[in-house]
Design a protein around this motif. Structure first.
Motif, PDB file in Angstrom:
ATOM      1  N   ASP A   1      52.740  32.152  49.212  1.00 43.02           N
ATOM      2  CA  ASP A   1      52.696  32.986  47.993  1.00 43.02           C
ATOM      3  C   ASP A   1      51.822  32.451  46.872  1.00 43.02           C
ATOM      4  O   ASP A   1      51.559  33.161  45.903  1.00 43.02           O
ATOM      5  CB  ASP A   1      54.092  33.255  47.427  1.00 43.02           C
TER       6      ASP A   1
ATOM      7  N   HIS B   1      50.709  40.595  48.582  1.00 40.87           N
ATOM      8  CA  HIS B   1      51.932  40.285  49.321  1.00 40.87           C
ATOM      9  C   HIS B   1      52.656  41.585  49.677  1.00 40.87           C
ATOM     10  O   HIS B   1      53.569  42.028  48.988  1.00 40.87           O
ATOM     11  CB  HIS B   1      52.840  39.388  48.485  1.00 40.87           C
TER      12      HIS B   1
ATOM     13  N   THR C   1      56.546  36.730  43.508  1.00 40.00           N
ATOM     14  CA  THR C   1      56.644  37.769  44.533  1.00 40.00           C
ATOM     15  C   THR C   1      57.877  38.636  44.286  1.00 40.00           C
ATOM     16  O   THR C   1      58.895  38.153  43.774  1.00 40.00           O
ATOM     17  CB  THR C   1      56.741  37.117  45.925  1.00 40.00           C
TER      18      THR C   1
END
Length: 460
Positions: free
Chosen positions: A46, A100, A194
């Protein structure tokens, strides 16, 4: 409408769910775990993050650890200086899509563009193209398998939920130390931005990671890059295992986990599992033990089981049955004194009559103080022999060929030891005298072993 929904279910299962299950359970066309040695792999998803990634790099540098960063392309684009630093300090940089987003929610062409765009960003910053890919949330689709020539899909063997701050540093440390073993691929996160993550969560991850790296140094373990772990794994017997045998191992290990859950087995050394145990009533025929003691139906026993995942890994790491046996001997030699300590502190265990197990052996356990007895003929004996033959074909370095040699010796036997003897023999190991005596016995057994003798291979 129902027909349409049914077709959508079939398509989604074929496109997403089935490939995901196959890759997770059986490791088909993905890398999930290494084998052997004293190495494990730290991987971070991430990032990069301007607040936490620099501190993470400082920590890795302090402990001489190498890691793999699966970066989000859009984040790498914003923070090229962090990508340069990762590369300069010898870490591996992998791909985690440009944004993502789950591969299940994107068309194959969109996933390909996500990978290529992130790959171009990494190349533009470092001058090297990345060929290692981890899909967000580890979710693969049917067409991800077709990318095998372009990228190597890397999943993980240990995940800790470190994206949630409520886990806390203490609990996260406990979970990480419990999985600090050779070959583990640990999944962590150096960015909390995220969807579903807590922005402050990496703070707790850094605290837990520092303590984990300190413990790794004490144990002689070191963190290496995923590509180095893959190279080592490709030289192991596991890489030459057929898909059919991999499937057998996968199903077998699923059964292992179900068995542990159903019968509530406890583990002697949770940080490095080998011996498991449970307290129950003996249901077999009378067995004569040492010290003039008999084990009768209804007597309470401590039933022991060897961790089959560990046996499998030992088998993959061993070049011969003798080497496999020596690994088992050393672990038994370490775990039995710990078990004695557990029994001594637990009144219900200390009141049990005997330590009991079933093992496919010729000799070996008697060196540790066990009496070895024939398993009475019957359905249980036949089923146990069938199960242990399959188990031995999986863990033995010679595979199924071992079953064709001296098959008459491959019979399950009872191994048993009075609990009083366990406490007398192993309860004072730290005193020194009995420790040296038992080490000498183990050394004799190591010298005495041949490829035809395999202690271990315990049944459920």
């Amino acid at each position: 409408m129902e027909t349409l929904l049914l077709w959508l279910f079939y398509i989604s299962s074929f496109y997403a769910f089935i490939p995901g299950i196959i890759s997770r359970l059986f490791g088909y066309r993905v890398f999930r775990k290494g084998t052997g040695g004293q190495e494990f792999a730290l991987t971070f998803d991430d990032g990069p993050d301007p607040q936490y990634t620099p501190r993470l790099l400082d920590l890795l540098n302090k402990h001489g650890a190498k890691a793999t960063f699966f970066v989000v392309g859009s984040h790498a684009e914003k923070h090229p200086e962090l990508i340069r630093r990762m590369h300069a300090e010898g870490h591996l940089i992998g791909i985690h899509n440009y944004i993502h987003k789950s591969n299940w929610l994107m068309r194959p062409s969109t996933v390909r563009k996500q990978i290529e765009r992130t790959q171009d960003i990494i190349y533009g910053i470092t001058g090297e193209r990345s060929t290692y890919y981890r899909p967000p949330w580890g979710i693969v689709n049917l067409f991800d398998f077709s990318k095998r020539r372009q990228v190597k899909i890397v999943l993980w063997s240990a995940m800790f939920g470190d994206w949630r701050k409520k886990l806390g540093a203490e609990r996260l440390t406990e979970k990480m130390l419990a999985r600090l073993n050779p070959g583990e691929v640990m999944l962590l996160h150096d960015c909390g931005m995220t969807l579903g993550a807590d922005p402050e969560a990496p703070e707790y991850m850094l605290s837990a990671l520092e303590r984990t790296l300190e413990e790794a140094g004490i144990r002689g373990l070191r963190s290496i890059r995923v590509d180095d772990m893959i190279k080592a794994a490709e030289k192991s017997p596991l890489s030459r295992m057929s898909f059919g045998r991999r499937l057998l191992v996968g199903v077998w290990l699923i059964w292992e986990r179900c068995f542990h859950h159903m019968f509530r087995l406890r583990t002697v050394t949770p940080n490095l599992p080998f011996l498991h145990y449970r307290l129950r009533e003996y249901q077999g025929k009378t067995v004569t033990l040492d010290r003039g003691m008999a084990l009768n139906k209804g007597d309470r026993i401590i039933e022991i089981h060897v961790d089959n995942r560990q046996l499998f890994e030992f088998g993959m790491q061993s070049r011969s049955a003798a080497q496999l046996a020596i690994r088992i001997i050393r672990r038994m030699d370490r775990d039995l004194p710990v078990l004695a300590g557990i029994v001594a502190r637990d009144e219900s265990l200390a009141e049990a009559k005997a330590l009991y197990g079933v093992s496919m052996i010729n000799r070996g356990p008697e060196k540790f103080g066990f009496a070895v007895k024939d398993l009475p003929e019957g359905l249980f004996a036949r089923l146990t022999k069938f199960y242990l033959r399959i188990l031995l074909s999986v863990i033995h370095p010679a595979g199924g060929a071992r079953l064709k040699e001296r098959s008459e010796a491959l019979v399950p036997k009872i191994i048993a030891m009075p609990v009083s003897q366990l406490l007398d023999t192993y309860g004072q190991r730290c005193a020194g005298t009995k420790l040296r005596k038992h080490q000498d016995a183990a050394a004799v057994l190591e010298d005495d072993l041949t490829d035809e003798e395999l202690p271990g291979a315990h049944a459920h």
